[in-house]
Design an enzyme around this catalytic site. Structure first.
Site, PDB file in Angstrom:
ATOM      1  N   GLY A 135       7.279  -8.139  -0.033  1.00 57.91           N
ATOM      2  CA  GLY A 135       8.623  -8.321   0.510  1.00 57.91           C
ATOM      3  C   GLY A 135       9.495  -9.231  -0.348  1.00 57.91           C
ATOM      4  O   GLY A 135       9.059  -9.755  -1.380  1.00 57.91           O
TER       5      GLY A 135
ATOM      6  N   TYR B 132      -6.481   3.808   2.463  1.00 52.00           N
ATOM      7  CA  TYR B 132      -5.282   3.380   3.186  1.00 52.00           C
ATOM      8  C   TYR B 132      -5.310   3.939   4.608  1.00 52.00           C
ATOM      9  O   TYR B 132      -5.216   3.192   5.590  1.00 52.00           O
ATOM     10  CB  TYR B 132      -4.025   3.846   2.429  1.00 52.00           C
ATOM     11  CG  TYR B 132      -2.768   3.743   3.252  1.00 52.00           C
ATOM     12  CD1 TYR B 132      -2.375   2.517   3.812  1.00 52.00           C
ATOM     13  CD2 TYR B 132      -1.968   4.859   3.489  1.00 52.00           C
ATOM     14  CE1 TYR B 132      -1.223   2.431   4.580  1.00 52.00           C
ATOM     15  CE2 TYR B 132      -0.822   4.770   4.250  1.00 52.00           C
ATOM     16  CZ  TYR B 132      -0.454   3.556   4.800  1.00 52.00           C
ATOM     17  OH  TYR B 132       0.680   3.470   5.567  1.00 52.00           O
TER      18      TYR B 132
ATOM     19  N   LYS C 230      -5.949   1.886   8.350  1.00 52.23           N
ATOM     20  CA  LYS C 230      -5.022   1.946   9.493  1.00 52.23           C
ATOM     21  C   LYS C 230      -5.723   2.508  10.727  1.00 52.23           C
ATOM     22  O   LYS C 230      -5.476   2.068  11.857  1.00 52.23           O
ATOM     23  CB  LYS C 230      -3.800   2.798   9.124  1.00 52.23           C
ATOM     24  CG  LYS C 230      -2.890   2.143   8.100  1.00 52.23           C
ATOM     25  CD  LYS C 230      -2.115   0.984   8.719  1.00 52.23           C
ATOM     26  CE  LYS C 230      -1.100   0.395   7.783  1.00 52.23           C
ATOM     27  NZ  LYS C 230      -0.276  -0.649   8.412  1.00 52.23           N
TER      28      LYS C 230
ATOM     29  N   ARG D 270      -2.005  13.776  -7.622  1.00 57.14           N
ATOM     30  CA  ARG D 270      -2.342  12.368  -7.411  1.00 57.14           C
ATOM     31  C   ARG D 270      -3.501  12.313  -6.410  1.00 57.14           C
ATOM     32  O   ARG D 270      -3.442  12.975  -5.373  1.00 57.14           O
ATOM     33  CB  ARG D 270      -1.104  11.656  -6.859  1.00 57.14           C
ATOM     34  CG  ARG D 270      -1.198  10.167  -6.778  1.00 57.14           C
ATOM     35  CD  ARG D 270       0.133   9.554  -6.389  1.00 57.14           C
ATOM     36  NE  ARG D 270       0.473   9.828  -4.992  1.00 57.14           N
ATOM     37  CZ  ARG D 270       1.555   9.355  -4.371  1.00 57.14           C
ATOM     38  NH1 ARG D 270       2.417   8.604  -5.037  1.00 57.14           N
ATOM     39  NH2 ARG D 270       1.794   9.631  -3.117  1.00 57.14           N
TER      40      ARG D 270
HETATM   41  N1  UDP Z   1       5.404  12.219  -5.626  1.00 59.82           N
HETATM   42  C1  UDP Z   1       5.730  12.797  -6.834  1.00 59.82           C
HETATM   43  N2  UDP Z   1       6.299  12.020  -7.802  1.00 59.82           N
HETATM   44  C2  UDP Z   1       6.561  10.698  -7.624  1.00 59.82           C
HETATM   45  C3  UDP Z   1       6.226  10.107  -6.387  1.00 59.82           C
HETATM   46  C4  UDP Z   1       5.651  10.900  -5.412  1.00 59.82           C
HETATM   47  O1  UDP Z   1       5.515  14.020  -7.054  1.00 59.82           O
HETATM   48  O2  UDP Z   1       7.072  10.040  -8.544  1.00 59.82           O
HETATM   49  C5  UDP Z   1       4.834  13.057  -4.560  1.00 59.82           C
HETATM   50  C6  UDP Z   1       3.509  12.549  -4.003  1.00 59.82           C
HETATM   51  O3  UDP Z   1       2.428  13.047  -4.768  1.00 59.82           O
HETATM   52  C7  UDP Z   1       3.555  13.098  -2.586  1.00 59.82           C
HETATM   53  C8  UDP Z   1       5.044  13.071  -2.229  1.00 59.82           C
HETATM   54  O4  UDP Z   1       5.739  13.016  -3.479  1.00 59.82           O
HETATM   55  O5  UDP Z   1       3.118  14.426  -2.554  1.00 59.82           O
HETATM   56  C9  UDP Z   1       5.444  11.869  -1.386  1.00 59.82           C
HETATM   57  O6  UDP Z   1       4.903  10.726  -2.020  1.00 59.82           O
HETATM   58  P1  UDP Z   1       5.297   9.260  -1.608  1.00 59.82           P
HETATM   59  O7  UDP Z   1       4.555   8.329  -2.543  1.00 59.82           O
HETATM   60  O8  UDP Z   1       6.772   9.124  -1.562  1.00 59.82           O
HETATM   61  O9  UDP Z   1       4.779   9.107  -0.127  1.00 59.82           O
HETATM   62  P2  UDP Z   1       3.308   9.338   0.533  1.00 59.82           P
HETATM   63  O10 UDP Z   1       3.363  10.721   1.123  1.00 59.82           O
HETATM   64  O11 UDP Z   1       2.269   9.177  -0.532  1.00 59.82           O
HETATM   65  O12 UDP Z   1       3.225   8.272   1.565  1.00 59.82           O
END
Ligand code: UDP
Length: 323
Positions: free
Chosen positions: A36, A141, A145, A276
């Site tokens: 934060g 993660y 939770k 990812r």
């Molecule tokens: N994502 C992406 N490029 C980025 C960041 C995220 O393609 O630079 C994809 C990520 O793999 C997921 C979606 O966007 O499928 C949402 O990711 P984010 O990290 O925003 O939120 P999450 O769903 O992981 O909480």
């Protein structure tokens, strides 16, 4: 009410604190400022700079705040990081959270509101996802939770501490004053907006071979002001349980990028990267339970509205918060 908010200097917490105070509540923010920012804490709130790992300090802070309710936002919340550093997630999200809930019981707190996540479900058997789906997280993660959700259930049963746990889908957007500034930004929408601002040259798409219409992951984006309103409704005595918070509509990574292009008027260059680790292909909420049981009414359900508020904030704060 007198509300004790952990993580009130963070992205979602900062907006919820603003809205709590606007609604007439008195707020104490407790935050270690690792994620934060001090300047993200509403000037009308009291601020305690401390760590939830420090059990004695947490007990003293909850007591001296005279807290009637606790809203627990403070957490580590990155799927990818949790796959490489699980210990951090179990320590901060479970062990430190236990200090807080024990302090809440000791101080006679009436209500505990917890930020949970759709990541507790893992890849769902069906979408939209309601609360009755089995919870099988595929990353630490989500597991951390889920572990805290179980603690809440037992503490309500054994200590009479009433809880509401919100399973957030993808928080996005900004209020006029507070927005999204992570020191290391991994989220999709801010990273796309950084390209529009010229701070990055291109956005990476993580995975184009998912079983979705355009091959990219689908998520349900929800405005943080709408998340905040749900927390305020959760303070009502007698309200308890697990609630999904989302808009019930999924957008692929490519659709999000297209919406950002439309809102910003900028062409966003992309580069396709491998998947990812830990990302489920499709997460979309059924939030009927929050709507019917809490009277929740999202005010910013459209993706363009969400991206527009985020874009306005990023333009006003090109380098985010100063600290
Ligand atoms: N994502 C992406 N490029 C980025 C960041 C995220 O393609 O630079 C994809 C990520 O793999 C997921 C979606 O966007 O499928 C949402 O990711 P984010 O990290 O925003 O939120 P999450 O769903 O992981 O909480």
């Amino acid at each position: 009410m007198n509300v004790f908010v952990t993580g009130g200097a963070g992205y979602i917490g900062s907006v919820c604190v603003e809205e709590l105070i606007n609604a007439g509540h008195t707020v104490t923010v407790f935050d270690n400022l690792t994620e934060g920012h001090r300047s993200a804490v509403d000037a009308r709130a009291k601020f305690v700079h401390a760590d939830l790992a420090d059990r004695d300090t947490v007990f003293a802070a909850v007591k001296s705040a005279g807290a009637e309710a606790v809203i627990h936002f403070a957490a580590n919340a990155l799927v990818g990081e949790s796959m490489t550093n699980p210990s951090k997630y179990f320590r901060n999200n479970v062990a430190s959270g236990l200090n807080l809930i024990d302090a809440a019981v000791a101080a006679g707190v009436k209500k505990f509101v917890f930020s949970s996540t759709c990541a507790t479900y893992g890849p769902p058997e069906r979408v939209p996802m309601d609360e009755s789906l089995p919870q099988r997280p595929i990353n630490p993660y989500g597991e951390s939770k889920l572990m805290f959700e179980q603690i809440l259930k037992w503490y309500q049963q054994l200590h009479g501490l009433e809880f509401v746990a919100f399973r957030y889908f993808n928080a996005a957007g900004a209020s006029g004053q507070f927005g999204e500034h992570h020191r290391i930004e991994s989220h999709l929408i801010p990273n796309v907006l950084f390209v529009a601002q010229g701070k990055k040259s291109q956005v990476e798409i993580f995975g184009t071979d998912y079983p979705t219409p355009d091959g990219t992951c689908i998520r349900d984006y929800i405005h943080i002001a709408d998340l905040s309103q749900a927390h305020i409704l959760a303070l009502t005595p007698g309200k308890s349980g697990f609630f999904n918070l989302g808009n019930g509509e999924g957008f692929s990574v490519k659709q999000v990028i297209a919406t950002c292009e439309q809102v910003t008027g900028c062409k966003i260059p992309v580069v396709e990267k491998p998947r990812r680790a830990g990302d489920p292909p499709r997460l979309v909420a059924a939030a009927t339970k929050a709507i019917t049981e809490l009277g929740w009414k999202p005010q910013f359900p459209k993706l363009e509205q969400i991206v527009t508020t985020a874009w306005n904030w990023h333009q006003k704060h090109p380098n985010g918060y100063a600290d």
